[in-house]
Design an enzyme around this catalytic site. Structure first.
Site, short mmCIF file in Angstrom:
data_model
loop_
_atom_site.label_atom_id
_atom_site.label_comp_id
_atom_site.label_asym_id
_atom_site.label_seq_id
_atom_site.Cartn_x
_atom_site.Cartn_y
_atom_site.Cartn_z
N GLY A 172 7.55 128.07 -10.46
CA GLY A 172 6.85 128.03 -9.18
C GLY A 172 6.92 129.31 -8.37
O GLY A 172 6.28 129.41 -7.31
N GLU A 173 7.69 130.31 -8.82
CA GLU A 173 7.81 131.55 -8.07
C GLU A 173 6.53 132.39 -8.20
O GLU A 173 5.84 132.35 -9.22
CB GLU A 173 9.01 132.36 -8.56
N GLN A 203 1.81 126.06 16.13
CA GLN A 203 3.21 125.79 16.51
C GLN A 203 3.70 127.02 17.26
O GLN A 203 4.50 127.81 16.78
CB GLN A 203 4.05 125.52 15.27
N SER A 246 -9.24 120.95 11.46
CA SER A 246 -8.24 120.59 10.46
C SER A 246 -8.54 119.18 9.94
O SER A 246 -9.27 119.01 8.97
CB SER A 246 -6.84 120.68 11.05
N THR A 247 -8.00 118.17 10.57
CA THR A 247 -8.30 116.79 10.15
C THR A 247 -9.65 116.34 10.71
O THR A 247 -10.21 115.35 10.23
CB THR A 247 -7.22 115.83 10.65
N GLY A 248 -10.14 117.06 11.72
CA GLY A 248 -11.44 116.72 12.30
C GLY A 248 -11.36 115.79 13.49
O GLY A 248 -12.39 115.50 14.11
N ASP A 284 -12.15 120.95 24.38
CA ASP A 284 -11.14 120.85 25.44
C ASP A 284 -11.12 122.18 26.18
O ASP A 284 -11.80 123.15 25.79
CB ASP A 284 -9.76 120.53 24.86
N LYS A 335 -11.44 114.14 29.65
CA LYS A 335 -11.25 112.70 29.55
C LYS A 335 -11.32 112.08 30.94
O LYS A 335 -10.72 112.57 31.88
CB LYS A 335 -9.90 112.38 28.89
#
Length: 295
Positions: A35-36, A97, A223-225, A169, A192
């Site tokens: 996996g490296e 983040q 991303s997830t929508g 937003d 909202k």
């Protein structure tokens, strides 16, 4: 100046090199059985000594693997004698983040950026980072470019009827403003609202009347929508004739694309910072223009 394409460049490196008419090489890479990650510069084709090396590597999934490849590429370029290393990261993973939402959390974007600098990058370039303030952790020169001009050009060619621009937003209002200014149309953001009698919460444009308009909803990432789906449904409920979803980085995790279409979105437009079925606009010219300005 030499353009280097990493394993996650999505061919943006090739376009930049063509626009600027400068040399380009592609890193050799593979994954070992355990996996490296492995990368190699084809030094038999080009010498990096005393050159400005521009490494193009986006950090879309698998982002951890692509991040490590970027660090290896930066460090190796310096080892091979590069005078300056410019890291071009069209999509910067972990950018959301950017603070501790809960006590004890890692501020992940700081770790990512500091690691890129520590690996040897002399300059950092990204596109439509989630919050530009995150880049202040760097002590090297940096630039947050925007794809809004190129996205606006694409939208203009579509000739949408009665377009208005909405941000899902308040945080994305600057993106909506950029596109609206180019298209010479109105813009707003979604808020909202709670019904004082029923207690029902709904979302609607803060001030604009969007009835019978083509609503173009603009965000940095899909991303997830979930955010875009809510914005689309609310726009249609408020009388929008058509809803178009626009973003720079289309991660489209899981069934996000199906969710968007099921919510009533008629068209989805993104850049090639992340490979996706809706990546219709290239960011190469944006990067090339900036690189030419700093040569």
């Amino acid at each position: 100046m030499i353009i280097v394409g990493g394993p996650a460049s999505n061919n943006i490196d090739l376009e930049i090199a063509r626009i600027m008419n400068i040399p380009q090489i592609t890193l050799e890479y593979k994954t070992f059985p355990d996996g490296e990650s492995y990368i190699r510069y084809p030094v038999e084709k080009v010498k990096l000594s005393k050159e400005t090396v521009v490494i193009v590597q986006s950090l879309y999934p698998p982002q951890d693997k692509h991040f490590l490849e970027l660090l290896l590429a930066i460090s190796t370029a310096k080892d091979l004698g590069a005078e300056e290393v410019v890291a071009v990261v069209p999509y910067l993973a972990y950018a959301r983040q950017d603070k501790r939402f809960r006590a004890g959390e890692a501020i992940s974007v700081n770790v990512i950026l500091k690691s890129i600098e520590f690996a040897g990058a002399d300059r950092f370039i990204t596109i439509d980072i989630h919050k530009e303030e995150s880049l202040k952790v760097l002590s090297i020169p940096y630039k947050n470019l925007t794809a809004m001009k190129e996205l606006a050009k694409y939208l203009a060619e579509r000739n949408y009827e009665n377009p208005v621009i909405l941000a899902p937003d308040r945080g994305a209002i600057s993106l909506a403003k950029d596109i609206a200014n180019i298209l010479n149309t109105e813009y707003d953001y979604i808020i909202k609202v709670r019904d004082k009698i029923t207690g029902e919460v709904r979302a609607e444009a803060k001030t604009l009347d969007i009835k019978d308009k083509t609503v173009i909803i603009v965000d940095d990432i899909i991303s997830t929508g979930g955010t875009m789906v809510l914005a689309a449904r609310c726009s249609l409920a408020s009388g929008a004739k058509t809803v178009v979803a626009v973003c720079t980085h289309a991660l489209l995790v899981g069934n996000a694309l199906d969710r968007l279409r099921e919510s009533g979105v008629s068209d989805i437009i993104a850049t090639n910072s992340v490979p996706s079925p809706v990546s219709k606009v290239s960011v190469a010219s944006v990067v090339a223009e900036y690189l030419q300005s700093i040569i």
